[in-house]
Structure formats: structure tokens, C-alpha cells
Design a protein around this motif. Sequence first.
Motif, mmCIF file in Angstrom:
data_model
loop_
_atom_site.group_PDB
_atom_site.id
_atom_site.type_symbol
_atom_site.label_atom_id
_atom_site.label_comp_id
_atom_site.label_asym_id
_atom_site.label_seq_id
_atom_site.Cartn_x
_atom_site.Cartn_y
_atom_site.Cartn_z
ATOM 1 N N SER A 4 57.822 -10.935 73.891
ATOM 2 C CA SER A 4 56.673 -10.715 73.006
ATOM 3 C C SER A 4 56.843 -11.472 71.695
ATOM 4 O O SER A 4 55.866 -12.019 71.143
ATOM 5 N N HIS A 5 58.070 -11.519 71.187
ATOM 6 C CA HIS A 5 58.345 -12.290 69.969
ATOM 7 C C HIS A 5 58.051 -13.758 70.184
ATOM 8 O O HIS A 5 57.309 -14.394 69.423
ATOM 9 N N THR A 23 54.728 -18.598 69.496
ATOM 10 C CA THR A 23 54.085 -19.742 70.149
ATOM 11 C C THR A 23 52.596 -19.799 69.806
ATOM 12 O O THR A 23 52.046 -20.881 69.537
ATOM 13 N N THR A 24 51.949 -18.644 69.811
ATOM 14 C CA THR A 24 50.533 -18.587 69.426
ATOM 15 C C THR A 24 50.352 -19.011 67.973
ATOM 16 O O THR A 24 49.424 -19.768 67.642
ATOM 17 N N LEU A 25 51.233 -18.527 67.104
ATOM 18 C CA LEU A 25 51.182 -18.918 65.694
ATOM 19 C C LEU A 25 51.315 -20.431 65.545
ATOM 20 O O LEU A 25 50.552 -21.075 64.821
ATOM 21 N N LEU A 30 53.392 -10.177 64.183
ATOM 22 C CA LEU A 30 53.516 -10.023 65.631
ATOM 23 C C LEU A 30 53.139 -8.647 66.143
ATOM 24 O O LEU A 30 52.452 -8.509 67.159
ATOM 25 N N TYR A 31 53.602 -7.602 65.442
ATOM 26 C CA TYR A 31 53.572 -6.277 66.052
ATOM 27 C C TYR A 31 52.785 -5.217 65.298
ATOM 28 O O TYR A 31 52.184 -4.338 65.900
ATOM 29 N N ASP A 32 52.839 -5.284 63.997
ATOM 30 C CA ASP A 32 52.414 -4.123 63.223
ATOM 31 C C ASP A 32 50.913 -3.905 63.226
ATOM 32 O O ASP A 32 50.443 -2.777 63.135
ATOM 33 N N GLY A 33 50.141 -4.973 63.313
ATOM 34 C CA GLY A 33 48.694 -4.826 63.287
ATOM 35 C C GLY A 33 48.121 -4.679 61.898
ATOM 36 O O GLY A 33 46.914 -4.565 61.723
ATOM 37 N N SER A 34 48.978 -4.649 60.875
ATOM 38 C CA SER A 34 48.509 -4.524 59.500
ATOM 39 C C SER A 34 49.362 -5.403 58.592
ATOM 40 O O SER A 34 50.528 -5.092 58.375
#
Length: 303
Positions: A35-36, A41-43, A135-139
Motif C-alpha cells: 500500500s505504501h 507510485t500514484t504520487l 497515504l493513509y490518514d485521509g486528513s
Amino acid sequence: MKPIFYGGIIAALSLIPIQATAVTIDVLWTSGSTSHNDGITTLASGAGSFDPSSNGSLDWNLTFWDGTSDPGFDDYDVFVISSTCNYSIGGNCAGSGFYGNGVNADGVISYGSEIAAARGNRTFLSGQDADYHYLYDGSPGPVVDDGPKGFIINAVNWAASGTGLGIVSMTDRISNDFGWWTADGSFLKDELGSSPFYLNKEDVDIGPGQNGFPINEGLTDAGLSNWGTSSHACFGDVDGYTAINLAGSGSGAGCGVTIVTSKSAGGDTDGGDTPDLDVVPLPASMWLLIAGVGGLGAMRRRR
């Protein structure tokens, strides 16, 4: 009629692109969980479209490094070390990495001398865990430019725009004063000394007079704050470094949340002195037109 004729040709020629440039930087990034790596990669794939000041952007050629062998640090413009808090000889979180991102600093410690040999004139160190919040937090999450996304892209582009291997490191700790920055074998140990310390902060401010620095392009105090613990470490005064982001009010107010090498603190983010340039030549017909205009000018002078 002659002034109109020549003026029209000159105006037309001014619209012809002499060359088009696509500047690409080679980015080496510590590998982590699936996931990292997928998120980074998307970034990277969208970095070339991040240009809040409309003054140019950089494309990224991304490579992940698992820390088990020498990747040839000299071949890269910048080395990015994701937020981490553990390595084989110590640390302050479980082996799953910083909140499960799967990143550890084992390779950074093991290949400290190789990193030091390739290292250039730009280093960016931050107590903020922008990668985690992207990546993960959404905020604030991956969509907002004025936040972790813009923070990371600016850092990478800035560090890659100097000479040699630029360095970007997100926080190295989450719960106490034990992190890889000052561990034995770290290429940063001698210069940082005892400066970095554990400090959770929510409010982060851009340093006075530094809003216009390219490294802070498109960012505001509000965008760097309120991440749900925006930062986990801070720095005292470090020779050769300038604090560009500071801890807000309360405990530790004014300490350096993010520090960068002083001589390049206000430096550009244009890819430095080793960009990859794709030159697009003019068509032969355009060169003939230019030559013709030059010939007409010479004939006019003879008359």
C-alpha cells in the motif's frame, strides 16, 4: 506595407517553440508495504502536474529501494526516506514500520557511507509524517495540494535541484527521542548531534519571510497544520541548517519542525544542473522561413 509584412512574420515566428523541454528527476525511495509503494507510485505519476504557481513542474522517474544492496546512489537526483521509527538495532515501533507503512531504516544505516559519498548540497529533514497523512490518514489526504501532497512534492523537487544526491527524510520517531537520524552509522549523526527531539505538534507555521521560497510553493500555515498530529519531532539550532517550518504555540513553540541546508534554503525547484532535456527540433520549413527573413533584411540594408 513593408513594416506590416515584416511585423507579421516576426510576430508569427515569436509563436514558434524553439525547443520543448521535459525535465525529469531520478527519485530513489525507501520501499515499504504494498500500500505504501502503490501510494507513492500514484504520487509520483502526478508530480508533473503539480504547479500551483504556474512556473513549471518536474516529472519523476521513481525507483524503490529495499535496503539490501547498494543501488548506486550516484545515479539518482534525490533519495527519499519515508517516515520510520525502527531498524534492526533499535527504534520505537514494531517491525511493521511507521503505523504499518513497512518502512525501516536498516538500509539507510547499513549504507550510510555510500549515501554520504554521493550526497550533494541539499538536505531536507522534517518531523512531519507527510507521507503517512498522504497515504493513509485521509486528513488532509491525497487530493488536497495545500497539505501533505504539496509538501512532499516540493521537498523532493527542491532536494533534486541541487548538485549531487539530494536528501529528503520525513520523521524518524513517533514516541520518544530514539530515531535513526542520530543512531550509530547514520550519515546525519555528526552534524545533528543531540538536536532532534520528540515533540507532537498540531500547529505548524511557515518561517518568517519564507512564504515565497520555492520549497513552500502553494503551501500555507493552515495546510501544514491540523493533520491529527501534524509533526512528531522538532530541531533546535543546527549549524548549516535553516528552519523553514516552525512549531506553533505551546510546548516547543518556535523550534524547527522542518530544517533544510541553509545555503540552498531559498533555492529553486527546476531540476538543478542535470535535468533530462528532450529537445524538439524545428521543421526544415521553419528554418528556411527564418533564413528567408534574414535574407530579406540583408537585401533591404543594401538598398
